[in-house]
Motif scaffolding. Structure first.
Motif, PDB file in Angstrom:
ATOM      1  N   THR A 157       0.886  -1.184   0.060  1.00 61.96           N
ATOM      2  CA  THR A 157       0.020   0.118   0.108  1.00 61.96           C
ATOM      3  C   THR A 157       0.728   1.238  -0.093  1.00 61.96           C
ATOM      4  N   SER A 158       1.874   1.151   0.886  1.00 64.38           N
ATOM      5  CA  SER A 158       2.839   2.248   0.967  1.00 64.38           C
ATOM      6  C   SER A 158       3.573   2.618  -0.245  1.00 64.38           C
ATOM      7  N   ILE A 159       3.819   1.547  -0.961  1.00 61.71           N
ATOM      8  CA  ILE A 159       4.444   1.822  -2.472  1.00 61.71           C
ATOM      9  C   ILE A 159       3.367   2.467  -3.393  1.00 61.71           C
ATOM     10  N   GLY A 160       2.325   2.107  -3.584  1.00 58.77           N
ATOM     11  CA  GLY A 160       1.201   2.832  -4.213  1.00 58.77           C
ATOM     12  C   GLY A 160       1.170   4.381  -4.144  1.00 58.77           C
ATOM     13  N   ILE A 161       0.884   4.434  -2.824  1.00 63.19           N
ATOM     14  CA  ILE A 161       0.770   5.939  -2.105  1.00 63.19           C
ATOM     15  C   ILE A 161       2.078   6.837  -2.578  1.00 63.19           C
ATOM     16  N   ILE A 162       3.015   6.302  -2.282  1.00 59.88           N
ATOM     17  CA  ILE A 162       4.495   7.074  -2.498  1.00 59.88           C
ATOM     18  C   ILE A 162       4.445   7.304  -3.943  1.00 59.88           C
ATOM     19  N   ILE A 163       4.212   6.419  -4.910  1.00 62.55           N
ATOM     20  CA  ILE A 163       4.297   6.641  -6.217  1.00 62.55           C
ATOM     21  C   ILE A 163       3.500   7.634  -6.842  1.00 62.55           C
ATOM     22  N   TYR A 164       2.227   7.759  -6.625  1.00 62.16           N
ATOM     23  CA  TYR A 164       1.343   9.002  -7.053  1.00 62.16           C
ATOM     24  C   TYR A 164       1.666  10.270  -6.217  1.00 62.16           C
ATOM     25  N   SER A 165       1.907  10.075  -5.023  1.00 62.23           N
ATOM     26  CA  SER A 165       2.434  11.476  -4.252  1.00 62.23           C
ATOM     27  C   SER A 165       3.566  12.081  -4.856  1.00 62.23           C
ATOM     28  N   MET A 166       4.373  11.176  -5.210  1.00 61.00           N
ATOM     29  CA  MET A 166       5.763  11.766  -5.744  1.00 61.00           C
ATOM     30  C   MET A 166       5.785  11.996  -6.968  1.00 61.00           C
ATOM     31  N   LEU A 167       4.841  11.499  -7.824  1.00 61.16           N
ATOM     32  CA  LEU A 167       4.666  11.964  -9.549  1.00 61.16           C
ATOM     33  C   LEU A 167       3.627  13.000  -9.496  1.00 61.16           C
ATOM     34  N   GLY A 168       2.713  13.021  -8.872  1.00 63.14           N
ATOM     35  CA  GLY A 168       1.570  14.082  -8.849  1.00 63.14           C
ATOM     36  C   GLY A 168       1.664  15.280  -8.122  1.00 63.14           C
ATOM     37  N   GLY A 169       2.226  15.180  -7.320  1.00 61.41           N
ATOM     38  CA  GLY A 169       2.356  16.359  -6.363  1.00 61.41           C
ATOM     39  C   GLY A 169       0.915  16.790  -5.533  1.00 61.41           C
ATOM     40  N   LEU A 170       0.908  18.007  -5.024  1.00 63.99           N
ATOM     41  CA  LEU A 170      -0.311  18.092  -4.153  1.00 63.99           C
ATOM     42  C   LEU A 170      -1.755  18.332  -4.988  1.00 63.99           C
ATOM     43  N   LYS A 171      -1.557  18.590  -6.211  1.00 60.57           N
ATOM     44  CA  LYS A 171      -2.571  18.700  -6.992  1.00 60.57           C
ATOM     45  C   LYS A 171      -3.300  17.317  -7.376  1.00 60.57           C
ATOM     46  N   ALA A 172      -2.299  16.161  -7.370  1.00 61.29           N
ATOM     47  CA  ALA A 172      -2.820  14.956  -7.360  1.00 61.29           C
ATOM     48  C   ALA A 172      -3.475  14.744  -6.058  1.00 61.29           C
ATOM     49  N   VAL A 173      -2.909  14.819  -4.946  1.00 61.46           N
ATOM     50  CA  VAL A 173      -3.303  14.396  -3.716  1.00 61.46           C
ATOM     51  C   VAL A 173      -4.742  14.950  -3.507  1.00 61.46           C
ATOM     52  N   ILE A 174      -4.922  16.309  -3.644  1.00 61.73           N
ATOM     53  CA  ILE A 174      -6.128  16.966  -3.254  1.00 61.73           C
ATOM     54  C   ILE A 174      -7.266  16.450  -4.252  1.00 61.73           C
ATOM     55  N   TRP A 175      -7.053  16.185  -5.546  1.00 60.40           N
ATOM     56  CA  TRP A 175      -8.120  15.845  -6.187  1.00 60.40           C
ATOM     57  C   TRP A 175      -8.483  14.153  -5.961  1.00 60.40           C
ATOM     58  N   ALA A 176      -7.594  13.549  -5.689  1.00 59.36           N
ATOM     59  CA  ALA A 176      -7.617  12.103  -5.193  1.00 59.36           C
ATOM     60  C   ALA A 176      -8.192  12.015  -3.737  1.00 59.36           C
TER      61      ALA A 176
END
Length: 486
Positions: A157-176
């Motif tokens: 689970t951590s690996i999946g979270i790290i990948i999209y947090s690392m690549l998408g930044g805050l915009k990805a995090v907020i929309w998700a």
């Protein structure tokens, strides 16, 4: 777990990762990574604040507390309107026009470099503890459902979270976060409805059994006494006021969201919307816990003794055995939604602090490319540390108690310095430092007194942040007054 449930869960979880990664742009700047280009509407940012509040600590921990005890922990939610008001009125304009995405820059300007390093270090410790707590709670339902190894669930689970947090930044995090927040509310409502209408005598029996429990009224908000050694109503309320003022006032998670909103008006709306939405939703989770108690009181043969002894396991156990095919997958997906949104927020905000408060002051004139590299590398490192903390949490009896205690200890001094910093009267730097040392001593005493049975007055660990904050503020303010008089 039925194949259909597994497909629903995997499609949702992988979909979130892919969705987050879709925000990746090769030429992203550090500002886009940390502030989302100040481009997001207020309702999206508000849903993100709400989803950050909820997490799997709420989704599993709150029902576990209500099942085992009562609604005492709900008092925490009742303190949120106070913090939300101050955030919309004062904190949002203060940070949006402050010139830095870091919540701790102004403390350096007020009191010196030590203040910024101290508060940012406290913040990083708090977020790592939070990540560990949440990742642990993400692993619990999958262990019960599938028999999967909890260590492997935490790591994957951590690996999946790290990948999209690392690549998408805050915009990805907020929309998700916004999408996950909607799903988790829907999942919780469905679960409560099934619980209530599964009672032999109908939904009213939920309230009858919970109110007349042999352990006392399950809807009780706690004792209204002045006892400061136990989790009374007043202890929880005071703790909630202080921790929520800290969340809205000096927590990097929230400060970054103020920056991400399009306008000041959107930012103020997001602070109010995210906080107020949490109140009825947290009540929903406690009601699920009370309904679980009534359900298993009416059907005692359905709950094994080993599960009953672990309150955090009861809700996942019901999901496995009490929900129809399809809904099981949706509920597990919604629990993952709650956890993934909060962990991704912690990863991104911690990476931002590492860049702004530690790397940039040491490396002057770092290129945009280098800054983005540091942000992504920091995201990976923080995520890995969170994995180890989650594994260490596997032996904890009540995760919400553990998290609240750790939060109170690690973040106990941050709010006090913040309050000194925004005072109209100028506080001497050395007076603030002396107050901080005194506050840390108080926090250490409260935290260790009960653990090691030290002599003196024993107070509940929740009060560490209350007395630590008060000590820092009072000592710093009084020392400044004394110097000016002499």
């Amino acid at each position: 777990m039925n194949t259909i449930d597994l497909i629903i869960f995997l499609v949702f979880t992988l979909g979130v990762v892919v969705f987050g990664c879709s925000f990746y742009k090769k030429g992203n700047t550090s500002a886009e990574f940390t502030e989302a280009g100040r481009s997001l509407p207020g309702w999206v940012v508000g849903m993100s604040i709400f989803a950050t509040y909820v997490s799997s600590i709420s989704y599993i921990g709150y029902p576990g507390k209500a099942f085992a005890a009562n609604w005492n922990a709900f008092v925490f939610s009742l303190s949120i309107p106070i913090a939300s008001y101050f955030a919309a009125r004062y904190f949002v304009p203060f940070y949006r026009h402050g010139g830095s995405v870091s919540a701790y820059t102004f403390l350096e300007e007020k009191f010196g470099r030590w203040a910024r390093l101290y508060t940012s270090a406290c913040y990083l410790l708090t977020q790592i503890a939070r990540m560990g707590s949440i990742l642990y709670l993400l692993a619990v339902p999958m262990h019960i459902l599938m028999g999967w190894n909890m260590h492997m669930v935490i790591i994957a689970t951590s690996i999946g979270i790290i990948i999209y947090s690392m690549l998408g930044g805050l915009k990805a995090v907020i929309w998700a976060d916004a999408i996950q927040g909607i799903i988790l509310i829907g999942g919780a409502l469905l679960c409560l409805g099934i619980l209530c209408f599964s009672m032999p005598e109908g939904p009213a029996q939920v309230f009858d059994l919970a109110i007349h429990s042999p352990q006392g009224n399950k809807f009780s908000l706690g004792e209204f006494t002045g006892d400061l050694t136990t989790s009374t109503f007043w202890v929880c309320l005071i703790y909630g006021i202080f921790i929520n003022l800290q969340n809205y006032g000096i927590d990097q998670n929230y400060v970054q969201r103020y920056h991400a909103a399009k306008t000041d008006r959107d930012a103020r709306f997001s602070a109010l919307f995210g906080g107020y939405l949490f109140i009825p939703v947290s009540a929903l989770f406690f009601l699920i816990g009370s309904a679980l108690y009534s359900y298993y009181t009416a059907h005692p043969h359905l709950l094994p003794a080993d599960i009953a002894g672990k309150p955090d396991y009861v809700f996942p156990f019901f999901i496995v055995n009490g929900l129809p095919v399809g809904l099981r997958g949706l509920l597990i997906a919604s629990i993952f939604a709650a956890g993934m949104s909060t962990v991704s927020t912690s990863v991104t905000s911690a990476a931002t602090i590492i860049l702004t408060d530690y790397y940039k002051p040491l490396v002057k004139n770092a290129s945009e490319r280098r800054q983005v590299y540091v942000l992504r590398l920091s995201s990976v490192l923080v995520g890995i540390i969170g994995i180890f903390v989650a594994i260490a949490m596997l032996s904890v009896e009540s995760i919400i108690d553990a998290w609240w205690k750790l939060s109170s200890i690690f973040s106990g001094g941050m709010l006090g310095l913040f309050l000194l910093g925004i005072m109209p009267r100028r506080i001497h730097r050395w007076a603030a430092l002396a107050g901080c040392v005194a506050g840390i001593a108080v926090i250490a005493w409260i935290s260790l007194a009960g653990l090691y049975d030290l002599p003196g007055i024993h107070l509940h660990e929740y009060l560490a942040i209350v007395l630590g904050t008060t000590t820092i503020f009072v000592v710093g303010f009084l020392l400044t007054l004394l110097v000016k008089r002499h």
